[in-house]
Design an enzyme around this catalytic site. Structure first.
Site, PDB file in Angstrom:
ATOM      1  N   ASP A 384       0.828  -1.211   0.000  1.00 14.04           N
ATOM      2  CA  ASP A 384       0.000   0.000   0.000  1.00 14.04           C
ATOM      3  C   ASP A 384       0.860   1.258   0.000  1.00 14.04           C
ATOM      4  O   ASP A 384       0.613   2.197  -0.767  1.00 14.04           O
ATOM      5  CB  ASP A 384      -0.901  -0.022   1.235  1.00 14.04           C
ATOM      6  CG  ASP A 384      -2.153   0.817   1.044  1.00 14.04           C
ATOM      7  OD1 ASP A 384      -2.403   1.242  -0.095  1.00 14.04           O
ATOM      8  OD2 ASP A 384      -2.883   1.034   2.021  1.00 14.04           O
ATOM      9  N   ASP A 422      -8.780  -2.419   1.933  1.00 11.79           N
ATOM     10  CA  ASP A 422      -8.657  -1.806   3.250  1.00 11.79           C
ATOM     11  C   ASP A 422      -9.660  -2.377   4.245  1.00 11.79           C
ATOM     12  O   ASP A 422      -9.570  -2.103   5.443  1.00 11.79           O
ATOM     13  CB  ASP A 422      -8.846  -0.295   3.149  1.00 11.79           C
ATOM     14  CG  ASP A 422      -7.773   0.362   2.292  1.00 11.79           C
ATOM     15  OD1 ASP A 422      -6.642  -0.149   2.286  1.00 11.79           O
ATOM     16  OD2 ASP A 422      -8.069   1.361   1.621  1.00 11.79           O
TER      17      ASP A 422
END
Length: 521
Positions: A384, A422
């Site tokens: 990420d 997420d």
């Protein structure tokens, strides 16, 4: 039906990690544009509504320069001013036409932005609209060798297509007027609150479903052992009830392959590639919606018989009658969303398909122990950060692997979004914590689930705080979520002395029912 179903959901899960973060659409890194006296404005978006021959027309969006005065924030305080073309178009020398407070439209290039602004100001212009030579917006800064900068009129850049439209309108001898103002975003939009509740609620629902399924499977296994059966479900790999346990190798490969998909997204970002992603999302959404509806309806006595009666379907195997009835509705729902996904309220259908897909994935795909969860989240953490730093484009319009809600009180509109990755990746660890608590017969206070769930909620909350502090620039959500969730779990397990069991077995030791029967006899 389990094998095709698991393969489908794992494929969709892989694609879902593409949507871990989002980035802005204004190019020019702030670290390359240091502030200095006279050139220290924050970059702000500017609304530019237009009127042609006293009739209101299109509203454009530009970006304010690092220099010049601050723009009005409210529309009612912004003046409506006549727009005129620069002559010469680049405004690098004194304009031939006399200016008396008009806004001047100039082309980018041939001299610095500050030079254009100073020339326009000296000629009598009240503001400058600079047309970019590309479709995106560019942050206008001062030159490194410029020291004394005194620009007293606003300077705004417009994208190439907006500038071309205005220029053509002026060349047709139409009277064009514009307003320039930059409304401020609210510190917190209610959409972010609802999005936070959606993400937390989705993990909460999926965790309880996963824990309930694991407890039922454990009871069934104990029953088989008590009956002295030699055939009972295996606890490793893929279980007979369709559960898939992620191992160490797949945890690492998962992120590596996801990165390859993201490279493809960069290289093949086109209409047909987005359409492929939409089709994959619809297939996964149909499976998720169908699974959740069947599980929900099965709780009512009116549907018990149809849920427990099966028919053999080629390729899918044994399928319940209830599934056959529900499936056409789910397919129709996904198709209608895909056809009308660009209308204003299509986000509702996208969120319904997305939430049910996430819940189904978290119920079927599991981390068997804390070691695998740590490896998976650590890899996702680095993934990420790396891709957001490189400018992840997964937040662009058209990518459906997002939960989103329109910003309700934001004058700029748009959506608050969160990527599936997420929610799913930390959700795997949160669901694991509740399964462990239930199998270990721990209360909420003594267990790990409340702590893991709270840690995820706080991590996501800090993500939104950072997003607002960074003026909407894309943030790697897992940068905040993973340390909170994983760090809390590891620290608490170490303190309570359960870390070894959590790290290796992933479930408490349970005495064999045969031994219990012998003691009782």
């Amino acid at each position: 039906m389990d094998s095709p179903r698991n393969l489908l959901l794992l494929s969709v899960l892989l694609v879902c990690t593409l949507a871990l973060a989002s980035a802005g659409d204004i190019v020019h890194q702030d670290d390359k544009a240091p502030k200095k006296p006279g050139c220290e404005n924050n970059f702000v978006l500017v609304k530019v509504p237009t009127w042609v021959d006293h009739e209101e027309e299109t509203e454009y969006v530009g970006v304010g320069a690092r220099f010049g005065p601050t723009l009005e924030s409210k529309e009612k305080h912004a003046n409506q001013t006549i727009l005129t073309l620069a002559d010469p178009p680049d405004c690098c020398s004194t304009p031939k036409n006399k200016l008396t407070g008009e806004v001047i439209l100039v082309h980018r290039g041939h001299c610095s932005f500050t030079t254009k602004a100073k020339v326009a100001e000296d000629a009598g212009a009240s503001a400058v609209l600079i047309v970019n030579n590309r479709t995106e917006l560019f942050k206008m800064v001062c030159e490194p060798n410029e020291t004394a900068i005194h620009i007293n009129i606003p300077v705004v850049m417009l994208p190439q297509d907006a500038g071309a439209t205005l220029e053509n309108t002026l060349k047709n001898n139409s009277l064009v007027a514009v307003q320039l103002y930059s409304p401020k975003r609210p510190l917190v939009d209610i959409a972010e609150v609802f999005l936070w509740l959606m993400a937390v609620g989705t993990i909460l629902s999926a965790s309880y479903w996963s824990a309930w399924s694991a407890r039922e499977a454990a009871y069934e296994q104990d029953k088989l052992l008590k009956d002295a059966s030699d055939e009972f479900p295996s606890t490793e790999g893929t279980c007979s009830n369709g559960i898939v346990d992620i191992n160490m190798t797949s945890a690492v490969l998962f992120v590596v392959i996801a990165s390859c998909f993201l490279v493809m997204l960069y290289k093949l970002m086109s209409f047909w590639f987005v359409e492929v992603l939409v089709v994959l999302f619809c297939i996964g959404g149909v499976e998720g919606l169908q699974t959740c509806l069947v599980a929900l309806l099965s709780c009512f006595r009116w549907f018990e018989q149809s849920a427990e009666s099966f028919v053999k379907v080629p390729f899918f195997g044994a399928v319940s009658y209830l599934t056959l009835v529900v499936s056409p509705f789910c397919i129709a729902f996904a198709v209608v969303w895909a056809v009308f996904r660009r209308i204003s309220f299509a986000w509702i259908g996208q969120d319904i398909l997305g939430i049910t897909l996430i819940i189904t994935v978290l119920q079927i795909v599991r981390v068997p122990n804390l070691k695998v969860g740590t490896v998976l989240l650590s890899c996702a953490f680095l993934y990420d950060i790396f891709w957001v730093a490189r400018g992840d484009r997964s937040g662009e319009d058209g990518i459906p692997m997002l939960l989103k809600i329109p910003r309700m009180f934001d004058p700029w509109g748009g959506y608050s979004i969160i990527g599936f990755g997420d929610i799913i990746l930390p959700g795997l660890l949160v669901a694991f914590s509740l399964r462990y608590d239930w199998l270990a017969k721990k209360s909420l206070r003594e267990g790990y689930f409340v702590w893991a769930m709270t840690a995820y909620g706080l991590g996501l909350l800090i993500t939104y705080v950072a997003l607002n502090l960074m003026d909407g620039h894309g943030q790697p959500a897992l940068l905040y979520i993973v340390p909170f969730t994983l760090g809390t779990f590891l620290s608490l397990g170490k303190k309570r002395g359960d870390l070894k069991t959590l790290w290796t077995r992933g479930e408490p030791e349970r005495p064999c029912p045969h031994i219990q029967l012998q003691h009782s006899q």
